[in-house]
Design an enzyme around this catalytic site. Structure first.
Site, mmCIF file in Angstrom:
data_model
loop_
_atom_site.group_PDB
_atom_site.id
_atom_site.type_symbol
_atom_site.label_atom_id
_atom_site.label_comp_id
_atom_site.label_asym_id
_atom_site.label_seq_id
_atom_site.Cartn_x
_atom_site.Cartn_y
_atom_site.Cartn_z
ATOM 1 N N HIS A 147 38.193 -1.311 -12.050
ATOM 2 C CA HIS A 147 38.057 -0.799 -10.680
ATOM 3 C C HIS A 147 38.316 -1.884 -9.632
ATOM 4 O O HIS A 147 38.561 -1.569 -8.476
ATOM 5 C CB HIS A 147 36.692 -0.108 -10.483
ATOM 6 C CG HIS A 147 35.558 -1.022 -10.157
ATOM 7 N ND1 HIS A 147 34.586 -1.391 -11.068
ATOM 8 C CD2 HIS A 147 35.225 -1.647 -9.010
ATOM 9 C CE1 HIS A 147 33.708 -2.187 -10.477
ATOM 10 N NE2 HIS A 147 34.072 -2.360 -9.228
ATOM 11 N N ASP B 245 36.008 1.090 -17.687
ATOM 12 C CA ASP B 245 36.181 0.146 -16.573
ATOM 13 C C ASP B 245 36.409 -1.262 -17.133
ATOM 14 O O ASP B 245 35.503 -2.098 -17.146
ATOM 15 C CB ASP B 245 34.937 0.201 -15.675
ATOM 16 C CG ASP B 245 35.155 -0.478 -14.336
ATOM 17 O OD1 ASP B 245 36.304 -0.825 -14.020
ATOM 18 O OD2 ASP B 245 34.143 -0.652 -13.614
ATOM 19 N N GLY C 159 30.181 -7.158 -5.594
ATOM 20 C CA GLY C 159 30.910 -8.421 -5.729
ATOM 21 C C GLY C 159 30.706 -9.082 -7.075
ATOM 22 O O GLY C 159 31.442 -9.991 -7.439
ATOM 23 N N SER D 271 30.897 -7.305 -9.838
ATOM 24 C CA SER D 271 31.715 -6.506 -10.756
ATOM 25 C C SER D 271 32.761 -7.339 -11.463
ATOM 26 O O SER D 271 33.365 -8.231 -10.855
ATOM 27 C CB SER D 271 32.478 -5.441 -9.983
ATOM 28 O OG SER D 271 31.607 -4.557 -9.406
HETATM 29 C C1 4AZ Z 1 29.274 -3.085 -7.174
HETATM 30 O O1 4AZ Z 1 29.416 -2.403 -6.163
HETATM 31 C C2 4AZ Z 1 28.019 -2.976 -7.949
HETATM 32 N N1 4AZ Z 1 23.269 -2.776 -9.451
HETATM 33 C C3 4AZ Z 1 27.922 -3.591 -9.158
HETATM 34 C C4 4AZ Z 1 26.738 -3.486 -9.898
HETATM 35 C C5 4AZ Z 1 25.690 -2.775 -9.392
HETATM 36 C C6 4AZ Z 1 25.773 -2.152 -8.163
HETATM 37 C C7 4AZ Z 1 26.947 -2.259 -7.441
HETATM 38 C C8 4AZ Z 1 24.432 -2.677 -10.211
HETATM 39 O O2 4AZ Z 1 30.146 -3.856 -7.532
#
Ligand code: 4AZ
Length: 245
Positions: A47, A96, A195, A197
């Site tokens: 993503h 993902d 961020g 991710s």
């Molecule tokens: C994000 O938006 C995101 N709490 C990644 C992980 C989590 C929430 C948001 C898990 O990248």
């Protein structure tokens, strides 16, 4: 990372920082985390690449503790190509996962140092016990609605949730598939956040840390809900097949 602690990259030497240059926007922008798994290969979340950047607009930094401050011993790479999982679903974030090949003039890309080292992948079929303690790391936000990313790498401590507590029923009716796993802090303190991710969830097995998850999504950060991760053990063949020349 919400909660957690500031960390040095030498404690998470597989952590990568991925930056992108946008068309008609000056400068480079922090995009996502990543995980070094081989000298020339970094895993991340599909993503993160939905904007379909051309590979030459991406940059991967290894060995950096401060998000936008170069470290003396860091290693930077351009991206030769990146591969998104063919069944990535942008609506549910199923599958993902993305694989990025670092650019190099030789067979080798990243050099192993105190601050740069590939993560171990799990053995096929590895199933860790429920509530196993693991760690998550990244340069993402301290809180969901913070306008800023963290200036320094952080680590959080989370436990693997039983499958019975990792379903759409537990995650605001969002779809949760077998390709996902949940982890959270039972004290509700530490969690991945925006961020982070693409970055790693690692757990110790036989005295070695193994990459168990890729930070993918969640409902907010560090509330009463676990974070959701791509279940790396389900992609070992996909990873091997796509790293072949
Ligand atoms: C994000 O938006 C995101 N709490 C990644 C992980 C989590 C929430 C948001 C898990 O990248």
């Amino acid at each position: 990372i919400k909660g957690g602690l500031y960390a040095d990259i030498s404690s998470h030497p597989w952590q990568a920082a991925i930056f992108a240059r946008y068309q008609r926007v000056p400068g480079e922008h922090f995009l996502c985390g990543g995980i070094l798994i081989k000298s020339c290969w970094v895993l991340s979340a599909a993503h993160c690449f939905q904007d379909r950047f051309s590979a030459n607009r991406l940059k991967i930094v290894l060995g950096r503790t401060y998000r936008v401050t170069p470290a003396e011993s860091e290693q930077q790479f351009q991206v030769e190509k990146y591969i998104l999982h063919g069944k990535f679903d942008p609506d549910t974030y199923d599958n993902d996962i993305a694989l990025l090949q670092l650019k190099s003039r030789s067979q080798k890309c990243a050099t192993e140092t105190d601050t740069v080292r590939a993560a171990c992948l799990p053995e096929p079929g590895l199933q860790l016990p429920d509530w196993t303690e693991c760690e998550v790391s990244g340069y993402g936000k301290h809180e969901e609605f913070s306008p800023f990313y963290s200036e320094q790498l952080k680590e959080g401590h989370v436990r693997l949730f039983p499958a019975s507590r990792c379903s759409s029923q537990h995650l605001a009716n969002q779809s949760v598939t077998k390709n996902m796993l949940c982890a959270g802090d039972t004290r509700q303190l530490d969690d991945a956040c925006k961020g982070d991710s693409g970055g790693p969830l690692v757990c110790t097995k036989d005295d070695r840390m193994h990459l168990i998850g890729i930070i993918s999504w969640g409902i907010g950060c560090g509330q009463d809900l676990p974070g959701v991760y791509t279940n790396v053990s389900r992609y070992l063949s996909w990873i091997q097949d796509n790293m072949k020349p």
